[in-house]
Write a protein that holds these residues in place. Structure first.
Motif, PDB file in Angstrom:
ATOM      1  N   GLY A 198      -5.432  -1.379  -2.198  1.00 25.94           N
ATOM      2  CA  GLY A 198      -6.449  -0.497  -1.639  1.00 25.94           C
ATOM      3  C   GLY A 198      -6.950  -0.976  -0.294  1.00 25.94           C
ATOM      4  O   GLY A 198      -7.112  -0.186   0.651  1.00 25.94           O
ATOM      5  N   MET A 256      -9.480   3.660  -4.132  1.00 30.21           N
ATOM      6  CA  MET A 256      -8.491   3.107  -5.056  1.00 30.21           C
ATOM      7  C   MET A 256      -9.246   2.535  -6.242  1.00 30.21           C
ATOM      8  O   MET A 256     -10.135   1.699  -6.082  1.00 30.21           O
ATOM      9  CB  MET A 256      -7.689   2.005  -4.360  1.00 30.21           C
ATOM     10  N   ALA A 277      -4.422  -0.411   2.398  1.00 28.06           N
ATOM     11  CA  ALA A 277      -4.303   1.004   2.743  1.00 28.06           C
ATOM     12  C   ALA A 277      -5.509   1.518   3.514  1.00 28.06           C
ATOM     13  O   ALA A 277      -5.487   2.648   4.004  1.00 28.06           O
ATOM     14  CB  ALA A 277      -4.105   1.834   1.482  1.00 28.06           C
ATOM     15  N   ILE A 321     -10.636   7.984   0.627  1.00 30.46           N
ATOM     16  CA  ILE A 321     -10.049   7.849  -0.702  1.00 30.46           C
ATOM     17  C   ILE A 321     -10.504   6.523  -1.307  1.00 30.46           C
ATOM     18  O   ILE A 321     -10.611   5.516  -0.599  1.00 30.46           O
ATOM     19  CB  ILE A 321      -8.511   7.884  -0.632  1.00 30.46           C
ATOM     20  N   MET A 340      -8.587   1.869   2.122  1.00 28.61           N
ATOM     21  CA  MET A 340      -9.362   2.694   1.200  1.00 28.61           C
ATOM     22  C   MET A 340     -10.565   1.929   0.645  1.00 28.61           C
ATOM     23  O   MET A 340     -10.613   0.695   0.705  1.00 28.61           O
ATOM     24  CB  MET A 340      -8.478   3.151   0.030  1.00 28.61           C
ATOM     25  N   ALA A 392      -2.193   9.682   0.098  1.00 30.84           N
ATOM     26  CA  ALA A 392      -3.030  10.185   1.190  1.00 30.84           C
ATOM     27  C   ALA A 392      -2.286  11.240   2.007  1.00 30.84           C
ATOM     28  O   ALA A 392      -2.851  12.284   2.358  1.00 30.84           O
ATOM     29  CB  ALA A 392      -3.474   9.024   2.082  1.00 30.84           C
ATOM     30  N   ARG A 393      -1.013  10.978   2.284  1.00 34.16           N
ATOM     31  CA  ARG A 393      -0.226  11.953   3.047  1.00 34.16           C
ATOM     32  C   ARG A 393      -0.050  13.250   2.266  1.00 34.16           C
ATOM     33  O   ARG A 393      -0.171  14.346   2.836  1.00 34.16           O
ATOM     34  CB  ARG A 393       1.147  11.360   3.388  1.00 34.16           C
ATOM     35  N   PRO A 425      -7.064   7.758   4.633  1.00 35.51           N
ATOM     36  CA  PRO A 425      -7.300   6.734   3.612  1.00 35.51           C
ATOM     37  C   PRO A 425      -8.767   6.351   3.445  1.00 35.51           C
ATOM     38  O   PRO A 425      -9.208   6.050   2.322  1.00 35.51           O
ATOM     39  CB  PRO A 425      -6.464   5.553   4.106  1.00 35.51           C
ATOM     40  N   PRO A 435       0.783  -1.235   0.000  1.00 35.22           N
ATOM     41  CA  PRO A 435       0.000   0.000   0.000  1.00 35.22           C
ATOM     42  C   PRO A 435       0.816   1.287   0.000  1.00 35.22           C
ATOM     43  O   PRO A 435       0.254   2.373   0.113  1.00 35.22           O
ATOM     44  CB  PRO A 435      -0.807  -0.106   1.292  1.00 35.22           C
ATOM     45  N   LEU A 459      -0.198   4.264  -2.250  1.00 32.97           N
ATOM     46  CA  LEU A 459      -1.513   4.801  -1.898  1.00 32.97           C
ATOM     47  C   LEU A 459      -1.433   5.638  -0.629  1.00 32.97           C
ATOM     48  O   LEU A 459      -2.036   6.722  -0.541  1.00 32.97           O
ATOM     49  CB  LEU A 459      -2.512   3.655  -1.726  1.00 32.97           C
ATOM     50  N   LEU A 460      -0.685   5.166   0.333  1.00 37.41           N
ATOM     51  CA  LEU A 460      -0.545   5.914   1.583  1.00 37.41           C
ATOM     52  C   LEU A 460       0.251   7.196   1.364  1.00 37.41           C
ATOM     53  O   LEU A 460      -0.010   8.218   2.017  1.00 37.41           O
ATOM     54  CB  LEU A 460       0.109   5.031   2.641  1.00 37.41           C
TER      55      LEU A 460
END
Length: 231
Positions: A187, A176, A190, A174, A192, A164-165, A171, A157, A160-161
């Motif tokens: 996803g 994916m 993470a 959000i 999501m 987000a940051r 997450p 992940p 994806l993370l």
């Protein structure tokens, strides 16, 4: 409430078969010693030359360039893993990508909803940026990461993370959006929402157990968002 979308690239923004079938043929023609060697290399990566199609477990679908190269290197004694990976990455930037749906109006509409938008691909970052630039949408992305961007590759992940940051969203807010189990697993890991689309190789039966929703293509996102979260 969904406030961000992070997309896979190949099979999601771009139709997988139409985009990458000819790329594989071009790659094989450049490295094979003849027709039988070419066919051997094609089989090693789950590619059917006659049909210009991919087996469901082909590493081309979701693996990184080094992982795909590793499948072929045993049949290429005169080419190092690094040389083959470099060749693949150079050719990737030149691939003729076929949009799954008209991208500019879709992504403009998503931006107009106030959504943050990212790209997380197991391709390298440079060709990913080239593809987005060539199709006139790079300016609509807040974040672009490839497997070589320092966040790892999917199904982990990390990409994806990192998105987000960067955009400052939890997450859980959000989604994916991708076409493979790798995407859905990333996803889920993470934390999501997981949205699968059918413009890659995987079918509904394969993706549904791992996704919160399965859509025909990314063009259905605005309607799904409208149903899920009022504008």
């Amino acid at each position: 409430m969904i406030e961000g979308l992070v997309f896979d690239k190949d099979g999601t923004l771009f139709d997988f078969r139409r985009s990458w079938g000819n790329w594989v043929i071009r790659l094989l023609e450049g490295i094979a010693d003849g027709p039988e060697h070419r066919n051997q290399l094609a089989r090693s990566i789950g590619f059917d030359i006659d049909r210009i199609d991919f087996a469901p477990d082909s590493p081309v679908i979701a693996a990184t360039a080094p992982e795909i190269a590793a499948r072929m290197n045993g049949h290429l004694p005169r080419m190092s893993h690094e040389e083959l990976t470099d060749r693949m990455n150079r050719l990737a930037g030149q691939a003729d990508m076929a949009e799954a749906v008209p991208l500019r109006p879709l992504f403009q509409a998503l931006r107009d909803r106030g959504l943050k938008i990212g790209l997380a691909t197991n391709d390298t970052e440079a060709p990913a940026r080239t593809h987005l630039t060539n199709h006139g949408v790079i300016d609509l992305f807040d974040f672009v990461a490839g497997y070589d961007s320092g966040h790892g590759g999917k199904p982990a992940p990390g990409q994806l993370l990192a998105f987000a940051r960067q955009v400052g969203l939890p997450p859980a807010r959000i989604a994916m959006v991708g076409d493979s189990r790798h995407d859905m697993e990333a996803g889920r890991a993470a934390g999501m929402v997981c949205v699968a689309v059918l413009t890659g190789i995987a079918d509904h039966a394969e993706l549904a157990p791992h996704a919160d929703v399965v859509l025909p293509d990314i063009g259905h996102l605005p309607a799904w968002l409208a149903e899920s979260v009022p504008a």
